[in-house]
Design an enzyme around this catalytic site. Structure first.
Site, PDB file in Angstrom:
ATOM      1  N   ARG A  30       4.209  -2.928  -8.959  1.00 28.43           N
ATOM      2  CA  ARG A  30       4.736  -4.221  -8.247  1.00 28.43           C
ATOM      3  C   ARG A  30       3.499  -4.835  -7.637  1.00 28.43           C
ATOM      4  NH1 ARG A  30       9.168  -2.811  -3.872  1.00 28.43           N
ATOM      5  NH2 ARG A  30       8.126  -0.897  -3.803  1.00 28.43           N
ATOM      6  N   LYS A  35       2.547  -4.221  12.434  1.00 27.79           N
ATOM      7  CA  LYS A  35       2.740  -3.888  10.968  1.00 27.79           C
ATOM      8  C   LYS A  35       1.959  -4.905  10.051  1.00 27.79           C
ATOM      9  CE  LYS A  35       3.970  -2.194   7.206  1.00 27.79           C
ATOM     10  NZ  LYS A  35       3.096  -0.968   6.479  1.00 27.79           N
ATOM     11  N   ASN A  43      -1.665  -4.129   7.742  1.00 30.97           N
ATOM     12  CA  ASN A  43      -1.787  -4.640   6.388  1.00 30.97           C
ATOM     13  C   ASN A  43      -2.976  -5.638   6.198  1.00 30.97           C
ATOM     14  OD1 ASN A  43      -0.155  -2.576   5.337  1.00 30.97           O
ATOM     15  ND2 ASN A  43       1.387  -3.825   4.731  1.00 30.97           N
ATOM     16  N   LYS A  48       2.158  -9.927   0.049  1.00 28.72           N
ATOM     17  CA  LYS A  48       3.555 -10.321   0.593  1.00 28.72           C
ATOM     18  C   LYS A  48       3.495 -10.666   2.108  1.00 28.72           C
ATOM     19  CE  LYS A  48       6.812  -7.159   1.268  1.00 28.72           C
ATOM     20  NZ  LYS A  48       6.986  -6.650   2.741  1.00 28.72           N
ATOM     21  N   SER A 102     -12.865  -2.828  -6.317  1.00 29.06           N
ATOM     22  CA  SER A 102     -11.900  -2.481  -7.353  1.00 29.06           C
ATOM     23  C   SER A 102     -11.448  -4.094  -8.028  1.00 29.06           C
ATOM     24  CB  SER A 102     -10.524  -1.970  -6.974  1.00 29.06           C
ATOM     25  OG  SER A 102      -9.905  -2.934  -6.005  1.00 29.06           O
ATOM     26  N   VAL A 103     -10.891  -3.942  -9.011  1.00 28.89           N
ATOM     27  CA  VAL A 103     -10.312  -4.922 -10.055  1.00 28.89           C
ATOM     28  C   VAL A 103      -9.386  -5.808  -8.889  1.00 28.89           C
ATOM     29  CG1 VAL A 103      -8.511  -3.444 -10.853  1.00 28.89           C
ATOM     30  CG2 VAL A 103      -9.015  -5.817 -11.830  1.00 28.89           C
ATOM     31  N   GLU A 106       6.897   1.071   9.055  1.00 31.60           N
ATOM     32  CA  GLU A 106       6.356   2.329   8.121  1.00 31.60           C
ATOM     33  C   GLU A 106       4.953   2.056   7.640  1.00 31.60           C
ATOM     34  OE1 GLU A 106       7.637   5.368   7.777  1.00 31.60           O
ATOM     35  OE2 GLU A 106       5.685   5.632   7.077  1.00 31.60           O
ATOM     36  N   ARG A 139      19.949   3.572  -8.981  1.00 33.17           N
ATOM     37  CA  ARG A 139      19.071   4.086  -8.095  1.00 33.17           C
ATOM     38  C   ARG A 139      19.665   5.533  -7.513  1.00 33.17           C
ATOM     39  NH1 ARG A 139      14.840   0.651  -4.797  1.00 33.17           N
ATOM     40  NH2 ARG A 139      13.012   1.435  -6.104  1.00 33.17           N
ATOM     41  N   GLU A 173       1.785   4.657  -0.920  1.00 27.29           N
ATOM     42  CA  GLU A 173       2.431   5.098  -1.998  1.00 27.29           C
ATOM     43  C   GLU A 173       1.276   5.982  -2.777  1.00 27.29           C
ATOM     44  OE1 GLU A 173       4.482   2.435  -4.568  1.00 27.29           O
ATOM     45  OE2 GLU A 173       5.323   1.330  -2.907  1.00 27.29           O
ATOM     46  N   CYS A 202       3.170  -4.883  -1.022  1.00 26.12           N
ATOM     47  CA  CYS A 202       3.257  -5.295   0.311  1.00 26.12           C
ATOM     48  C   CYS A 202       1.963  -6.121   0.865  1.00 26.12           C
ATOM     49  CB  CYS A 202       3.230  -3.983   1.317  1.00 26.12           C
ATOM     50  SG  CYS A 202       4.874  -3.304   1.290  1.00 26.12           S
ATOM     51  N   SER A 215      12.173  -2.016   7.461  1.00 26.67           N
ATOM     52  CA  SER A 215      11.421  -2.887   6.606  1.00 26.67           C
ATOM     53  C   SER A 215      10.355  -3.463   7.424  1.00 26.67           C
ATOM     54  CB  SER A 215      12.577  -3.914   6.055  1.00 26.67           C
ATOM     55  OG  SER A 215      13.555  -3.561   5.397  1.00 26.67           O
TER      56      SER A 215
END
Ligand SMILES: NC(=O)C1=CN([C@@H]2O[C@H](COP(=O)(O)OP(=O)(O)OC[C@H]3O[C@@H](n4cnc5c(N)ncnc54)[C@H](O)[C@@H]3O)[C@@H](O)[C@H]2O)C=CC1
Ligand SMILES: O=C(O)[C@H]1O[C@H](OP(=O)(O)OP(=O)(O)OC[C@H]2O[C@@H](n3ccc(=O)[nH]c3=O)[C@H](O)[C@@H]2O)[C@H](O)[C@@H](O)[C@@H]1O
Length: 472
Positions: free
Chosen positions: A349, A223, A227, A282, A272-273, A164, A42, A168, A279, A134
């Protein structure tokens, strides 16, 4: 005590660590920013002179890396040296759902965070500011503090929470223009000084009134809550999509109508599907686990419903394909447009595509996949992983090789297909010559648009059996 930050080190050069630190380096040229990772490949990719080989694809990322890399932005595997050098250390390692032991399938696996904390404690020559980047369960900062204090050679550390919120595909614009920056820390003199040091960094480009400072636990829990609320909106509109399909209503018209209410707002109402990404699921499962841990079963069940609805939506989509193709897809060519969990990223993911593919493969479909950014090896890794998680199935990788074909070019993937399933909303799919595609497909030519990106009436006029999500 006022801190002057000259060097930052970020542990974890992933989807968050890489872009976040690149932008900090870009906006704060006087600060040296090291991004370290234990994965040498990476790091080599982050250092590649060919900017098309960066390990993640994000619009605008190349330009930021080009500007800052080698000036004040450095990618390295020298974790220990970079920890020693920095006054402020971000922990931006992965926190996946646990796959073993206590909390398996629900709790966040904090082993990488714990390892990072122990490493910092062991080798830091003096006290540092440690920043949780994280996403972590509420009160993790306490565990980090305990480790730092127990192993930290008497040094005094400050722990901040700075979650954060970037998404994406829009990471760089989100980082350049965040809705808010959130920083949690202790409210005593030392804690407030550490908070101020991090505020000063973001204040290079973020207006001060958009930098929110809170207590530690509020920041950590904000956070997970953010989400959970975002994912809840998607599950809510997807629940309505199922009802639309039964009743003749149109989910996009409903989203538009309810989104016009300023209290609801128009964003994040695209049916959507099913949501994917590393995230949402999770973090909600983690929230559910915490609620059960604190003996709040009703609260846990409430949030778990968001994930269950999402599983139902993915399953509904796969089932609709099988039902429409006369109750079996065995030996039939099903073309997938898209594999990434959303457009403008190569991240797969928890992509809905993986779960839809598995259901169709269980029925022995032959799946042909085209995605503009996802690599062939990644698709096979995703499928092997999803089979490895299914205890009811014995898994033979050679079957997978014979049922899956990956294409570098879309038209070949679609040729002679019985059906097309759109799994990701890549813009280029809208520009295809759908007339040409129709002539080259088997008839009836089915299109299952899992993202509602195509014009339903145009598609029907072209002759397709077109099925959108939530289109009655
Ligand atoms: N992916 C996203 O869009 C967002 C992710 N987050 C959170 O940020 C965190 C990181 O997520 P990603 O960047 O997506 O993960 P990732 O898996 O892309 O990157 C994590 C990196 O940490 C490295 N690492 C693990 N342990 C290490 C150690 N001890 N020393 C050095 N490097 C180590 C891994 O090799 C990996 O490259 C997670 O907690 C996630 O929930 C938060 C907001 C957005
Ligand atoms: O913690 C995280 O990892 C991040 O999770 C999400 O970001 P991300 O998963 O990258 O992308 P989103 O744009 O939120 O999309 C997530 C999934 O929901 C789907 N989605 C999104 C919006 C919508 O209206 N409908 C919908 O189905 C997307 O296609 C995708 O599969 C959040 O948006 C970020 O704020 C957060 O920082």
């Amino acid at each position: 005590m006022k801190h002057t930050i000259k060097t930052i080190t970020c542990i974890g050069a992933g989807y968050v660590g890489g872009p976040t630190m690149a932008v900090i380096a870009q906006k704060c040229p006087e600060i040296k920013v090291n991004v370290v990772d234990i994965n040498p490949q990476r790091i080599a990719e982050w250092n590649d002179t060919d900017l098309d080989k960066l390990p993640i694809y994000e619009p605008g990322l190349k330009e930021v890396v080009k500007e800052a890399r080698g000036r004040n932005l450095f990618f390295s595997t020298e974790v220990e040296a970079c920890i020693r050098e920095a006054e402020m250390i971000f922990i931006s390692v992965n926190t996946p759902t646990k796959t073993y032991g206590v909390g398996k399938g629900m709790a966040a696996d904090l082993k990488y965070v714990e390892l990072s904390a122990r490493q910092i404690a062991r080798i830091a020559p003096e006290g540092k500011i440690v920043v949780e980047k994280s996403t972590l369960p509420v009160r993790t900062a306490q565990s980090i503090k305990t480790i730092l204090e127990a192993e930290g050679n008497g040094n005094k550390f400050q722990v901040l929470s700075n979650p954060e919120f970037l998404a994406e595909g829009t990471a760089i614009t989100d980082l350049h223009n965040p809705d808010r920056i959130l920083i949690g820390g202790d409210q005593d003199e030392d804690g407030l000084a550490a908070i101020q040091a991090l505020v000063d960094i973001y204040a290079h480009w973020v207006p001060r009134e958009q930098i929110i400072t809170t207590r530690l636990w509020s920041s950590e829990l904000s956070k997970l809550t953010a989400n959970a609320f975002l994912a809840q909106r998607i599950s809510s509109i997807n629940a309505i999509s199922a009802l639309c399909e039964r009743t003749g209503a149109d989910v996009d018209e409903i989203a538009h109508a309810i989104g016009a209410d300023t209290r609801i707002g128009p964003k994040f109402l695209r049916s959507s599907v099913g949501f994917g990404g590393s995230c949402f699921q999770k973090d909600i499962l983690n929230l559910v686990y915490l609620c059960r841990h604190f003996n709040l079963p009703e609260v846990a069940d409430y949030w778990e419903g968001v994930v269950k609805m999402n599983d139902y939506q993915k399953h509904r989509f796969a089932k609709q394909i099988i039902d429409s193709l006369f109750n079996t897809v065995s030996g039939k060519k099903i073309a997938f447009l898209g594999w990434a969990f959303k457009k403008d990223t190569n991240d797969t993911r928890e992509s809905a595509a993986i779960y839809v593919a598995k259901e169709l493969l269980d029925d022995l479909a032959e799946i042909h996949i085209y995605d503009p950014k996802v690599k062939k090896e990644q698709i096979f890794r995703d499928l092997e992983y999803v089979y490895s998680q299914d205890p009811t199935q014995s898994f033979d990788p050679s079957v997978l090789q014979s049922l899956i074909t990956i294409h570098e070019e879309p038209y070949q993937a679609l040729e002679n297909a019985h059906a097309i399933a759109i799994l990701t909303e890549w813009d280029e799919f809208k520009t295809y010559d759908w007339q040409k595609i129709h002539t080259r497909m088997l008839k009836p030519a089915f299109v299952f648009d899992g993202r509602n990106i195509l014009d339903a009436s145009e598609m029907k006029k072209t002759g397709f059996e077109y099925r959108g999500i939530g289109k009655g």
